[in-house]
Design a protein around this motif. Sequence first.
Motif, PDB file in Angstrom:
ATOM      1  N   ILE A  56       0.888  -1.151   0.000  1.00  0.00           N
ATOM      2  CA  ILE A  56       0.000   0.000   0.000  1.00  0.00           C
ATOM      3  C   ILE A  56       0.924   1.198   0.000  1.00  0.00           C
ATOM      4  O   ILE A  56       1.853   1.266   0.802  1.00  0.00           O
ATOM      5  N   LYS A  57       0.681   2.126  -0.901  1.00  0.00           N
ATOM      6  CA  LYS A  57       1.613   3.233  -1.102  1.00  0.00           C
ATOM      7  C   LYS A  57       0.903   4.563  -1.231  1.00  0.00           C
ATOM      8  O   LYS A  57      -0.272   4.614  -1.562  1.00  0.00           O
ATOM      9  N   CYS A  58       1.675   5.609  -1.034  1.00  0.00           N
ATOM     10  CA  CYS A  58       1.297   6.940  -1.484  1.00  0.00           C
ATOM     11  C   CYS A  58       2.587   7.663  -1.833  1.00  0.00           C
ATOM     12  O   CYS A  58       3.629   7.406  -1.235  1.00  0.00           O
ATOM     13  N   ASP A  59       2.530   8.507  -2.824  1.00  0.00           N
ATOM     14  CA  ASP A  59       3.711   9.225  -3.294  1.00  0.00           C
ATOM     15  C   ASP A  59       3.707  10.692  -2.906  1.00  0.00           C
ATOM     16  O   ASP A  59       4.639  11.409  -3.216  1.00  0.00           O
ATOM     17  N   GLN A  60       2.636  11.129  -2.266  1.00  0.00           N
ATOM     18  CA  GLN A  60       2.547  12.529  -1.845  1.00  0.00           C
ATOM     19  C   GLN A  60       1.523  12.652  -0.732  1.00  0.00           C
ATOM     20  O   GLN A  60       0.685  11.775  -0.568  1.00  0.00           O
ATOM     21  N   ALA A  61       1.621  13.714   0.029  1.00  0.00           N
ATOM     22  CA  ALA A  61       0.668  13.957   1.104  1.00  0.00           C
ATOM     23  C   ALA A  61      -0.604  14.532   0.502  1.00  0.00           C
ATOM     24  O   ALA A  61      -0.714  15.722   0.269  1.00  0.00           O
ATOM     25  N   ASP A  62      -1.555  13.644   0.225  1.00  0.00           N
ATOM     26  CA  ASP A  62      -2.789  14.029  -0.450  1.00  0.00           C
ATOM     27  C   ASP A  62      -3.833  12.954  -0.167  1.00  0.00           C
ATOM     28  O   ASP A  62      -3.532  11.763  -0.223  1.00  0.00           O
ATOM     29  N   ALA A  63      -5.036  13.355   0.092  1.00  0.00           N
ATOM     30  CA  ALA A  63      -6.095  12.411   0.442  1.00  0.00           C
ATOM     31  C   ALA A  63      -6.331  11.352  -0.629  1.00  0.00           C
ATOM     32  O   ALA A  63      -6.676  10.229  -0.322  1.00  0.00           O
ATOM     33  N   GLY A  64      -6.131  11.660  -1.888  1.00  0.00           N
ATOM     34  CA  GLY A  64      -6.404  10.714  -2.958  1.00  0.00           C
ATOM     35  C   GLY A  64      -5.185   9.987  -3.488  1.00  0.00           C
ATOM     36  O   GLY A  64      -5.230   9.426  -4.579  1.00  0.00           O
ATOM     37  N   SER A  65      -4.106   9.973  -2.730  1.00  0.00           N
ATOM     38  CA  SER A  65      -2.861   9.425  -3.277  1.00  0.00           C
ATOM     39  C   SER A  65      -2.565   7.985  -2.870  1.00  0.00           C
ATOM     40  O   SER A  65      -1.548   7.436  -3.264  1.00  0.00           O
ATOM     41  N   ILE A  66      -3.418   7.340  -2.093  1.00  0.00           N
ATOM     42  CA  ILE A  66      -3.165   5.965  -1.659  1.00  0.00           C
ATOM     43  C   ILE A  66      -3.547   4.995  -2.769  1.00  0.00           C
ATOM     44  O   ILE A  66      -4.579   5.139  -3.411  1.00  0.00           O
ATOM     45  N   TYR A  67      -2.683   4.001  -2.989  1.00  0.00           N
ATOM     46  CA  TYR A  67      -2.983   2.974  -3.975  1.00  0.00           C
ATOM     47  C   TYR A  67      -2.380   1.638  -3.587  1.00  0.00           C
ATOM     48  O   TYR A  67      -1.554   1.542  -2.682  1.00  0.00           O
ATOM     49  N   LEU A  68      -2.842   0.571  -4.238  1.00  0.00           N
ATOM     50  CA  LEU A  68      -2.365  -0.797  -4.021  1.00  0.00           C
ATOM     51  C   LEU A  68      -1.350  -1.159  -5.088  1.00  0.00           C
ATOM     52  O   LEU A  68      -1.503  -0.791  -6.254  1.00  0.00           O
ATOM     53  N   HIS A  69      -0.344  -1.928  -4.688  1.00  0.00           N
ATOM     54  CA  HIS A  69       0.690  -2.365  -5.624  1.00  0.00           C
ATOM     55  C   HIS A  69       1.029  -3.813  -5.285  1.00  0.00           C
ATOM     56  O   HIS A  69       1.438  -4.108  -4.172  1.00  0.00           O
ATOM     57  N   PHE A  70       0.822  -4.707  -6.234  1.00  0.00           N
ATOM     58  CA  PHE A  70       1.175  -6.111  -6.067  1.00  0.00           C
ATOM     59  C   PHE A  70       2.405  -6.378  -6.923  1.00  0.00           C
ATOM     60  O   PHE A  70       2.443  -5.994  -8.089  1.00  0.00           O
ATOM     61  N   VAL A  71       3.406  -7.044  -6.342  1.00  0.00           N
ATOM     62  CA  VAL A  71       4.621  -7.389  -7.081  1.00  0.00           C
ATOM     63  C   VAL A  71       4.769  -8.900  -7.023  1.00  0.00           C
ATOM     64  O   VAL A  71       4.746  -9.493  -5.942  1.00  0.00           O
ATOM     65  N   SER A  72       4.923  -9.515  -8.171  1.00  0.00           N
ATOM     66  CA  SER A  72       5.071 -10.964  -8.262  1.00  0.00           C
ATOM     67  C   SER A  72       6.491 -11.320  -8.682  1.00  0.00           C
ATOM     68  O   SER A  72       7.136 -10.563  -9.407  1.00  0.00           O
ATOM     69  N   LYS A  73       6.969 -12.485  -8.247  1.00  0.00           N
ATOM     70  CA  LYS A  73       8.269 -12.930  -8.747  1.00  0.00           C
ATOM     71  C   LYS A  73       8.114 -13.491 -10.157  1.00  0.00           C
ATOM     72  O   LYS A  73       9.085 -13.723 -10.847  1.00  0.00           O
ATOM     73  N   HIS A  74       6.872 -13.668 -10.577  1.00  0.00           N
ATOM     74  CA  HIS A  74       6.566 -14.170 -11.916  1.00  0.00           C
ATOM     75  C   HIS A  74       6.253 -13.006 -12.851  1.00  0.00           C
ATOM     76  O   HIS A  74       5.646 -12.026 -12.445  1.00  0.00           O
ATOM     77  N   PHE A  75       6.631 -13.153 -14.089  1.00  0.00           N
ATOM     78  CA  PHE A  75       6.319 -12.137 -15.092  1.00  0.00           C
ATOM     79  C   PHE A  75       4.828 -12.180 -15.385  1.00  0.00           C
ATOM     80  O   PHE A  75       4.284 -13.222 -15.733  1.00  0.00           O
ATOM     81  N   LEU A  76       4.154 -11.069 -15.204  1.00  0.00           N
ATOM     82  CA  LEU A  76       2.716 -10.991 -15.435  1.00  0.00           C
ATOM     83  C   LEU A  76       2.398 -10.485 -16.830  1.00  0.00           C
ATOM     84  O   LEU A  76       1.395 -10.862 -17.426  1.00  0.00           O
ATOM     85  N   GLY A  77       3.246  -9.615 -17.347  1.00  0.00           N
ATOM     86  CA  GLY A  77       3.064  -9.107 -18.697  1.00  0.00           C
ATOM     87  C   GLY A  77       1.902  -8.159 -18.823  1.00  0.00           C
ATOM     88  O   GLY A  77       1.257  -7.779 -17.853  1.00  0.00           O
ATOM     89  N   ARG A  78       1.652  -7.798 -20.044  1.00  0.00           N
ATOM     90  CA  ARG A  78       0.604  -6.832 -20.343  1.00  0.00           C
ATOM     91  C   ARG A  78      -0.138  -7.273 -21.601  1.00  0.00           C
ATOM     92  O   ARG A  78       0.469  -7.714 -22.560  1.00  0.00           O
TER      93      ARG A  78
END
Length: 173
Positions: A56-78
């Motif tokens: 769970i992250k935020c990059d700035q002090a702002d009410a709308g800046s929280i987001y989820l980030h999942f990182v896998s050891k497997h390549f997920l691709g696009r």
Amino acid sequence: MTLKYLALYFLTAAHSLGASIAADKWSVTKNRESDTHPIGVIASLESIENNAILAIKCDQADAGSIYLHFVSKHFLGRTGLGVRSVSFRFDDQSSDSLLAYHKGNNAVVSNAAPDSSAGKFILSLIERNSVILALSSATGERHISKFELGGSKKAIGEIVRFCKAKNWYGLID
């Protein structure tokens, strides 16, 4: 280098690292403000199998800046626009899913306001004991990871306070 440290490296590549706080198995890393990079904080939890990280992250002090980030050891691709679902199940609840942007080994769900599906996922991290995630690759391979959620309230509380996410005040305390 373990998956946890590799993921934290990528999660914070644009920031200089600051203080780190332990919240049970969660790791909370605060990034210092500089002239060229915004403030940020990351609460991350490694899966039992050591094959994924929930952050769970935020990059700035702002009410709308929280987001989820999942990182896998497997390549997920696009594929196409890079958006597909991340399936999950808390404890013995029924399965559900979130739409996430996928690229490389990452799946990101932005704008985690409390009333959004990502916000409800975050609130469930506090209320439940474990979550099983299924991240799917662009070729359809499913990668299953289980997370023990002890310390979630403390870790998420750090995110809310540090990011000054006023829309979360009262929900975490």
